[in-house]
Design an enzyme around this catalytic site. Structure first.
Site, short mmCIF file in Angstrom:
data_model
loop_
_atom_site.label_atom_id
_atom_site.label_comp_id
_atom_site.label_asym_id
_atom_site.label_seq_id
_atom_site.Cartn_x
_atom_site.Cartn_y
_atom_site.Cartn_z
NE ARG A 85 2.22 6.30 8.93
CZ ARG A 85 1.13 5.67 8.45
NH1 ARG A 85 1.21 4.42 8.02
NH2 ARG A 85 -0.03 6.29 8.41
CG ASP A 112 1.84 5.09 4.79
OD1 ASP A 112 1.37 3.95 4.96
OD2 ASP A 112 3.02 5.38 5.05
CG HIS A 157 -0.12 0.22 2.51
ND1 HIS A 157 0.64 -0.79 3.05
CD2 HIS A 157 0.06 1.30 3.31
CE1 HIS A 157 1.24 -0.34 4.15
NE2 HIS A 157 0.91 0.93 4.33
CG HIS A 207 5.18 1.08 2.76
ND1 HIS A 207 4.68 2.25 2.26
CD2 HIS A 207 4.62 0.93 3.98
CE1 HIS A 207 3.87 2.79 3.13
NE2 HIS A 207 3.79 2.01 4.19
C1 SIN Z 1 3.24 1.38 7.46
O1 SIN Z 1 2.56 0.78 6.64
O2 SIN Z 1 3.30 2.61 7.45
C2 SIN Z 1 4.01 0.62 8.48
C3 SIN Z 1 5.22 -0.02 7.96
C4 SIN Z 1 5.88 -0.85 9.02
O3 SIN Z 1 5.31 -1.07 10.11
O4 SIN Z 1 7.01 -1.28 8.79
#
Ligand code: SIN
Length: 300
Positions: free
Chosen positions: A282, A106, A104, A259
């Site tokens: 994040r 973000d 996906h 990612h």
């Molecule tokens: C995310 O999708 O922003 C998280 C990525 C992660 O937890 O490594």
């Protein structure tokens, strides 16, 4: 500051820099250039970075997403920090335990997909839980001209209700906060090809997590094309896989990457977290444009 490329197509490690200290405008501008060039910047060992310093660092690059209330998705003291955690509390799995387990980008389920994300590792499992990043410029540029022409006319429906809330399912029902989150974020259509506002390069915008249909097509018609594009975009040649250490900070450009977490560290939601604990903070940079167009909710 030392820069080391991590693959032929995506990712660079930046060392000899302490992000807990104020940065000059010159260093910030250099980081922005590196970010646009490598798409994912890895700053290993930023163990001195406090949550406030993480937020201050992120503010150097733009406007931040701020949670509308303090809730189980956000840091107890900082609404700018989205808590990604698989910590089991009172026998219950965390609601963000399985966020990002599918490819996906973000906030692509909203009208303002994220510009970038800055993720700081607080606790990392003994094994597993890596994050993979795909270069969506190269994914687009390596398609045939005919396919690029077709995709440039298509929009995909991104719907947060499609995402696979494993942990929530394990609890038997969606919690009020998850229900509210889905209700607040109506389905949107996003172009399947987008132009980066700074580099001017075009890239593919996909999401295994949120997309089931191409706008105007049935799920059956959409699936073969979406499956093909996902397989094409995530071939090893276009991907950087980050093996985390506590203290690592990663900053990626959501406008030209997607990612996913490699969920091989955590298969039992209510088991003792033990050395499978994975906690990351994040901070998300809001996109500069309203890219997506809100749609009426889809019929089941
Ligand atoms: C995310 O999708 O922003 C998280 C990525 C992660 O937890 O490594």
């Amino acid at each position: 500051m030392k820069v080391t490329r991590m693959t032929g197509t995506i990712g660079a490690h930046i060392t000899d820099i302490d992000l807990s200290q104020p940065l000059s405008a010159e260093v910030r501008d250099a980081l922005i250039r590196l970010w646009h060039e490598h798409l994912v910047l890895v700053f290993p060992g930023q163990t001195r970075l406090t949550p406030q310093a993480h937020i201050d660092f992120a503010r150097l690059f733009g406007e931040l997403e701020v949670s509308s209330s303090l809730n189980s998705f956000s840091h107890p003291e900082h609404r700018e920090i989205f808590l990604l955690s698989n910590e089991v509390k009172d026998g219950k799995p965390s609601e963000t335990r399985d966020v990002g387990w599918q490819w996906h980008t973000d906030l692509a389920f909203s009208t303002r997909p994220a510009r970038g994300s800055i993720l700081h590792a607080k606790a990392i499992p003994e094994a597993g839980g890596d994050t993979m990043f795909a270069n969506m410029y190269v994914a687009y540029e390596t398609l045939s001209e005919t396919m690029r022409g077709l995709l440039s006319q298509l929009w995909a429906v991104h719907d947060n209700a499609n995402s696979d809330w494993h942990a929530v399912r394990a609890m038997g029902a969606k919690s009020a906060i998850v229900e509210e989150f889905i209700k607040k974020n109506k389905p949107v259509r996003q172009p399947m090809v987008r132009r980066h506002p700074v580099t001017g390069r075009e890239s593919l915008l996909l999401s295994e997590c949120f997309v089931r249909t191409i706008h105007g097509m049935s799920p059956q018609e959409s699936k073969p094309l979406l499956d093909y594009l996902h397989a094409h975009a995530t071939q090893p040649e276009f991907v950087y896989r980050h093996h985390w250490q506590t203290g690592d900070l990663l900053m990626w450009d959501n406008r030209c990457t997607m990612h996913k977490v490699v969920a091989d560290h955590d298969d039992k939601p209510s088991a003792d977290s033990g050395n499978r604990l994975r906690v990351l903070h994040r901070v998300t940079l809001l996109g500069e444009e309203e890219l997506g167009v809100e749609l009426a909710p889809q019929l089941p």
